[in-house]
Design an enzyme around this catalytic site. Structure first.
Site, PDB file in Angstrom:
ATOM      1  N   GLU A 132       2.825 -17.609 -29.460  1.00  0.00           N
ATOM      2  CA  GLU A 132       3.442 -16.759 -28.187  1.00  0.00           C
ATOM      3  C   GLU A 132       2.897 -17.349 -27.078  1.00  0.00           C
ATOM      4  O   GLU A 132       2.070 -18.077 -26.927  1.00  0.00           O
ATOM      5  CB  GLU A 132       2.853 -15.468 -28.542  1.00  0.00           C
ATOM      6  CG  GLU A 132       3.240 -14.811 -29.633  1.00  0.00           C
ATOM      7  CD  GLU A 132       2.997 -13.169 -29.949  1.00  0.00           C
ATOM      8  OE1 GLU A 132       2.384 -12.812 -29.113  1.00  0.00           O
ATOM      9  OE2 GLU A 132       3.413 -12.608 -30.952  1.00  0.00           O
ATOM     10  N   PRO A 133       3.438 -16.986 -26.059  1.00  0.00           N
ATOM     11  CA  PRO A 133       3.130 -17.660 -24.599  1.00  0.00           C
ATOM     12  C   PRO A 133       1.513 -17.337 -24.352  1.00  0.00           C
ATOM     13  O   PRO A 133       1.126 -18.256 -23.952  1.00  0.00           O
ATOM     14  CB  PRO A 133       4.202 -16.956 -23.714  1.00  0.00           C
ATOM     15  CG  PRO A 133       5.315 -16.365 -24.518  1.00  0.00           C
ATOM     16  CD  PRO A 133       5.096 -16.462 -26.001  1.00  0.00           C
ATOM     17  N   GLY A 136      -1.922 -18.769 -28.656  1.00  0.00           N
ATOM     18  CA  GLY A 136      -1.789 -20.176 -29.645  1.00  0.00           C
ATOM     19  C   GLY A 136      -2.981 -20.392 -30.395  1.00  0.00           C
ATOM     20  O   GLY A 136      -2.997 -19.776 -31.601  1.00  0.00           O
ATOM     21  N   ILE A 162       8.354 -23.227 -31.321  1.00  0.00           N
ATOM     22  CA  ILE A 162       8.621 -22.882 -32.746  1.00  0.00           C
ATOM     23  C   ILE A 162       9.572 -24.071 -33.288  1.00  0.00           C
ATOM     24  O   ILE A 162      10.851 -24.479 -32.912  1.00  0.00           O
ATOM     25  CB  ILE A 162       9.586 -21.566 -33.086  1.00  0.00           C
ATOM     26  CG1 ILE A 162       8.648 -20.598 -32.467  1.00  0.00           C
ATOM     27  CG2 ILE A 162       9.641 -21.558 -34.631  1.00  0.00           C
ATOM     28  CD1 ILE A 162       7.237 -20.264 -32.766  1.00  0.00           C
ATOM     29  N   GLU A 249      -1.159 -27.106 -44.410  1.00  0.00           N
ATOM     30  CA  GLU A 249      -0.385 -27.607 -43.184  1.00  0.00           C
ATOM     31  C   GLU A 249      -1.270 -28.571 -42.493  1.00  0.00           C
ATOM     32  O   GLU A 249      -0.693 -29.552 -42.159  1.00  0.00           O
ATOM     33  CB  GLU A 249      -0.180 -26.170 -41.991  1.00  0.00           C
ATOM     34  CG  GLU A 249       0.451 -26.844 -40.762  1.00  0.00           C
ATOM     35  CD  GLU A 249       0.774 -25.475 -39.874  1.00  0.00           C
ATOM     36  OE1 GLU A 249       0.517 -24.392 -40.233  1.00  0.00           O
ATOM     37  OE2 GLU A 249       1.269 -25.785 -38.686  1.00  0.00           O
TER      38      GLU A 249
HETATM   39  C1  LIG Z   1       5.693 -29.715 -30.644  1.00  0.00           C
HETATM   40  C2  LIG Z   1       5.220 -28.581 -30.951  1.00  0.00           C
HETATM   41  C3  LIG Z   1       5.646 -27.868 -32.548  1.00  0.00           C
HETATM   42  C4  LIG Z   1       4.953 -26.588 -32.603  1.00  0.00           C
HETATM   43  N1  LIG Z   1       5.338 -25.915 -33.688  1.00  0.00           N
HETATM   44  C5  LIG Z   1       4.962 -24.829 -33.927  1.00  0.00           C
HETATM   45  C6  LIG Z   1       5.520 -23.864 -34.852  1.00  0.00           C
HETATM   46  O1  LIG Z   1       6.569 -24.145 -35.652  1.00  0.00           O
HETATM   47  N2  LIG Z   1       5.082 -22.568 -35.144  1.00  0.00           N
HETATM   48  C7  LIG Z   1       4.163 -22.113 -34.332  1.00  0.00           C
HETATM   49  O2  LIG Z   1       3.707 -21.044 -34.703  1.00  0.00           O
HETATM   50  N3  LIG Z   1       3.463 -22.761 -33.357  1.00  0.00           N
HETATM   51  C8  LIG Z   1       3.961 -24.176 -33.048  1.00  0.00           C
HETATM   52  N4  LIG Z   1       3.407 -25.036 -32.302  1.00  0.00           N
HETATM   53  C9  LIG Z   1       2.044 -24.243 -31.386  1.00  0.00           C
HETATM   54  C10 LIG Z   1       0.740 -24.970 -31.587  1.00  0.00           C
HETATM   55  O3  LIG Z   1       0.434 -24.674 -33.091  1.00  0.00           O
HETATM   56  C11 LIG Z   1      -0.215 -24.470 -30.609  1.00  0.00           C
HETATM   57  O4  LIG Z   1       0.470 -25.150 -29.421  1.00  0.00           O
HETATM   58  C12 LIG Z   1      -1.343 -24.916 -30.676  1.00  0.00           C
HETATM   59  O5  LIG Z   1      -1.974 -23.981 -31.839  1.00  0.00           O
HETATM   60  C13 LIG Z   1      -2.287 -24.671 -29.558  1.00  0.00           C
HETATM   61  O6  LIG Z   1      -2.162 -23.578 -28.714  1.00  0.00           O
HETATM   62  P1  LIG Z   1      -1.695 -23.373 -27.281  1.00  0.00           P
HETATM   63  O7  LIG Z   1      -0.581 -24.431 -27.141  1.00  0.00           O
HETATM   64  O8  LIG Z   1      -1.407 -21.938 -26.918  1.00  0.00           O
HETATM   65  O9  LIG Z   1      -3.106 -24.000 -26.584  1.00  0.00           O
HETATM   66  P2  LIG Z   1      -4.297 -22.943 -26.382  1.00  0.00           P
HETATM   67  O10 LIG Z   1      -4.710 -22.084 -27.337  1.00  0.00           O
HETATM   68  O11 LIG Z   1      -4.043 -22.220 -24.825  1.00  0.00           O
HETATM   69  O12 LIG Z   1      -5.350 -23.990 -26.122  1.00  0.00           O
HETATM   70  C14 LIG Z   1      -5.503 -24.947 -24.971  1.00  0.00           C
HETATM   71  C15 LIG Z   1      -6.954 -25.802 -25.013  1.00  0.00           C
HETATM   72  O13 LIG Z   1      -8.008 -25.218 -25.106  1.00  0.00           O
HETATM   73  C16 LIG Z   1      -8.612 -25.492 -26.356  1.00  0.00           C
HETATM   74  N5  LIG Z   1      -9.236 -24.137 -26.887  1.00  0.00           N
HETATM   75  C17 LIG Z   1      -8.835 -23.032 -27.145  1.00  0.00           C
HETATM   76  N6  LIG Z   1      -9.397 -22.224 -27.782  1.00  0.00           N
HETATM   77  C18 LIG Z   1     -10.745 -22.753 -27.545  1.00  0.00           C
HETATM   78  C19 LIG Z   1     -11.972 -22.621 -28.248  1.00  0.00           C
HETATM   79  N7  LIG Z   1     -12.391 -21.442 -28.816  1.00  0.00           N
HETATM   80  N8  LIG Z   1     -12.969 -23.518 -28.168  1.00  0.00           N
HETATM   81  C20 LIG Z   1     -12.834 -24.764 -27.372  1.00  0.00           C
HETATM   82  N9  LIG Z   1     -11.644 -25.188 -27.189  1.00  0.00           N
HETATM   83  C21 LIG Z   1     -10.579 -24.200 -27.276  1.00  0.00           C
HETATM   84  C22 LIG Z   1      -7.532 -25.898 -27.039  1.00  0.00           C
HETATM   85  O14 LIG Z   1      -8.289 -26.841 -28.368  1.00  0.00           O
HETATM   86  C23 LIG Z   1      -6.665 -26.721 -26.319  1.00  0.00           C
HETATM   87  O15 LIG Z   1      -7.369 -27.973 -26.024  1.00  0.00           O
HETATM   88  C24 LIG Z   1       3.881 -26.046 -31.883  1.00  0.00           C
HETATM   89  C25 LIG Z   1       3.303 -26.846 -30.758  1.00  0.00           C
HETATM   90  C26 LIG Z   1       3.953 -28.015 -30.371  1.00  0.00           C
HETATM   91  C27 LIG Z   1       3.492 -28.871 -29.195  1.00  0.00           C
END
Ligand SMILES: Cc1cc2nc3c(=O)[nH]c(=O)nc-3n(C[C@H](O)[C@H](O)[C@H](O)COP(=O)(O)OP(=O)(O)OC[C@H]3O[C@@H](n4cnc5c(N)ncnc54)[C@H](O)[C@@H]3O)c2cc1C
Length: 388
Positions: A132-133, A136, A162, A249
């Site tokens: 979600e926004p 992640g 997604i 996955e």
């Molecule tokens: C092309 C693409 C396809 C995708 N497909 C899907 C899908 O089909 N379904 C779905 O549900 N999602 C999907 N995603 C989402 C994806 O799984 C998330 O983008 C990913 O899990 C990271 O979440 P976020 O983008 O919110 O980053 P954030 O959670 O905001 O993280 C930002 C940064 O902070 C770091 N960080 C966060 N928490 C910690 C911590 N505790 N300790 C250290 N570092 C941390 C992260 O590693 C990252 O570097 C997709 C994303 C992309 C880009």
């Protein structure tokens, strides 16, 4: 010694030959068009289904491949990587390694019969909506809600990033199904929302730096009524189900990265042998030789570890920690290798007509989706250190 020694057997090589024919016919001629339209034709899904490339782990009576041997899936991943078809690779992986396993593991007989045969045929495309926004990496922060109403559930929330979002015919939506207790994760459920369900809207098809042909979208759910027949498993155990499926996955992303790194090196080896500078092929420069030697070593070492994961998954013993190790290691290696390969192509590596350019763009997401590198390290550190 080569990392592949003895890993694949004649039946995998026969499958590889069929996959290559499929790629020559159905994939390579369309790569540029898919990038332009930012979507893969549905006809390609149908052709893959016809050729038996989807639903490999689904039992044959449900029109699947009937094999738990993950080596077949890894052959497909490798060959798509070699063809430079990263978007298709990730879309198929979403279907086979993510959506289908939830239905196989958690679906009732009726649910499996309703959805799996069409998913294997490429007639139904699946997606999973966790992110979600504002949630992640931190899945426990998911805000989408599902509240019981008679025998049904009413779903509300917004999802983003997604994969297959625009084309999906069924989306497995993760939503909060009750209030968080004093300890443990909040109760989540997995709800299957089908195309055309009132209140289910698709938003923007997102513009990305790579994986241009993979459709990645925002989805919204407003008072969507989900019948009990579309709930997967226990509607309060979703978090446990997610944790169970994430290792596969993550392994699949590692397999794809390994294949893509090998593909990049293969293209580079061909290039440096024919490209000349200062009166000799680039391959005659010691810098090129050292770079190629280092990359070949990194790839082979990674292959050994990833193959251990493939065997473990096939045997049902893959752990979350080992999958996390494979995922962060292979994807970071992939990113390094593609970058170094592009450097060896010089300016031509920056031109989109060379597959290394697309591979460079496509590689970047590997260390982010499916659990970012940092999150993989959190999982591993917890195992090594316990709770400090
Ligand atoms: C092309 C693409 C396809 C995708 N497909 C899907 C899908 O089909 N379904 C779905 O549900 N999602 C999907 N995603 C989402 C994806 O799984 C998330 O983008 C990913 O899990 C990271 O979440 P976020 O983008 O919110 O980053 P954030 O959670 O905001 O993280 C930002 C940064 O902070 C770091 N960080 C966060 N928490 C910690 C911590 N505790 N300790 C250290 N570092 C941390 C992260 O590693 C990252 O570097 C997709 C994303 C992309 C880009």
């Amino acid at each position: 010694m080569h990392g592949d020694d003895g890993f694949f057997e004649p039946e995998h090589e026969a499958f590889r030959a069929a996959v290559r024919q499929f790629i020559d016919r159905e994939v390579t001629p369309h790569l540029d068009a898919w990038d332009e339209q930012r979507a893969i034709d549905r006809g390609t899904w149908l052709a893959a289904g016809k050729q038996g490339l989807l639903g490999l782990a689904v039992p044959e009576y449900l029109r699947g491949g009937g094999t738990a041997d993950y080596r077949f899936r890894s052959v497909l991943c490798e060959e798509l990587a070699l063809a430079g078809a990263a978007s298709l690779n990730s879309s198929f992986s979403l279907q086979d390694d993510v959506a289908i396993p939830y239905l196989l593991r958690l679906g009732t007989n009726e649910q499996r019969r309703r959805w799996l045969p069409s998913m294997c045929a490429g007639e139904l495309i699946g997606a999973i909506a966790m992110t979600e926004p504002s949630a992640g990496s931190d899945l426990q922060a998911i805000r989408a809600t599902a509240r019981p109403d008679g025998g049904d559930w009413i779903l509300n929330g917004a999802k983003t990033f997604i994969t297959n979002g625009i084309q999906a015919d069924l989306v497995i939506v993760v939503a909060r199904s009750g209030d968080k207790g004093d300890s443990g994760p909040p109760p989540f459920g997995l709800f299957v929302v089908e195309r055309g369900t009132p209140g289910f809207e698709r938003g923007r098809k997102l513009r990305k730096i790579g994986l241009h042909a993979q459709d990645t979208a925002e989805l919204s759910f407003t008072d969507v009524r989900v019948p009990a027949a579309n709930v997967l498993g226990d509607p309060r155990q979703g978090f446990v189900y997610l944790m169970d499926n994430l290792p596969l996955e993550r392994l699949s992303i590692a397999v794809t990265s390994l294949g893509a790194a090998q593909a990049a090196l293969t293209w580079t080896v061909d290039y440096v042998k024919q490209r000349r500078a200062f009166g000799k092929p680039l391959a005659a420069q010691q810098n090129t030789q050292f770079a190629v030697a280092e990359m070949a070593t990194e790839i082979d070492v990674t292959r050994t570890y990833v193959q251990t994961g493939i065997r473990a998954h096939t045997d049902g013993t893959l752990t979350a920690v080992d999958a996390a190790k494979a995922k962060w290691w292979a994807t970071e290696m992939h990113k390094r290798v593609v970058d170094r390969c592009l450097q060896l192509f010089g300016g031509y590596g920056y031109m989109m007509e060379f597959p290394i350019a697309r591979a460079y763009l496509d590689a970047r997401v590997q260390t982010i989706y499916g659990g970012a590198t940092e999150i993989m390290k959190v999982v591993i550190a917890r195992d090594v250190l316990g709770k400090p």
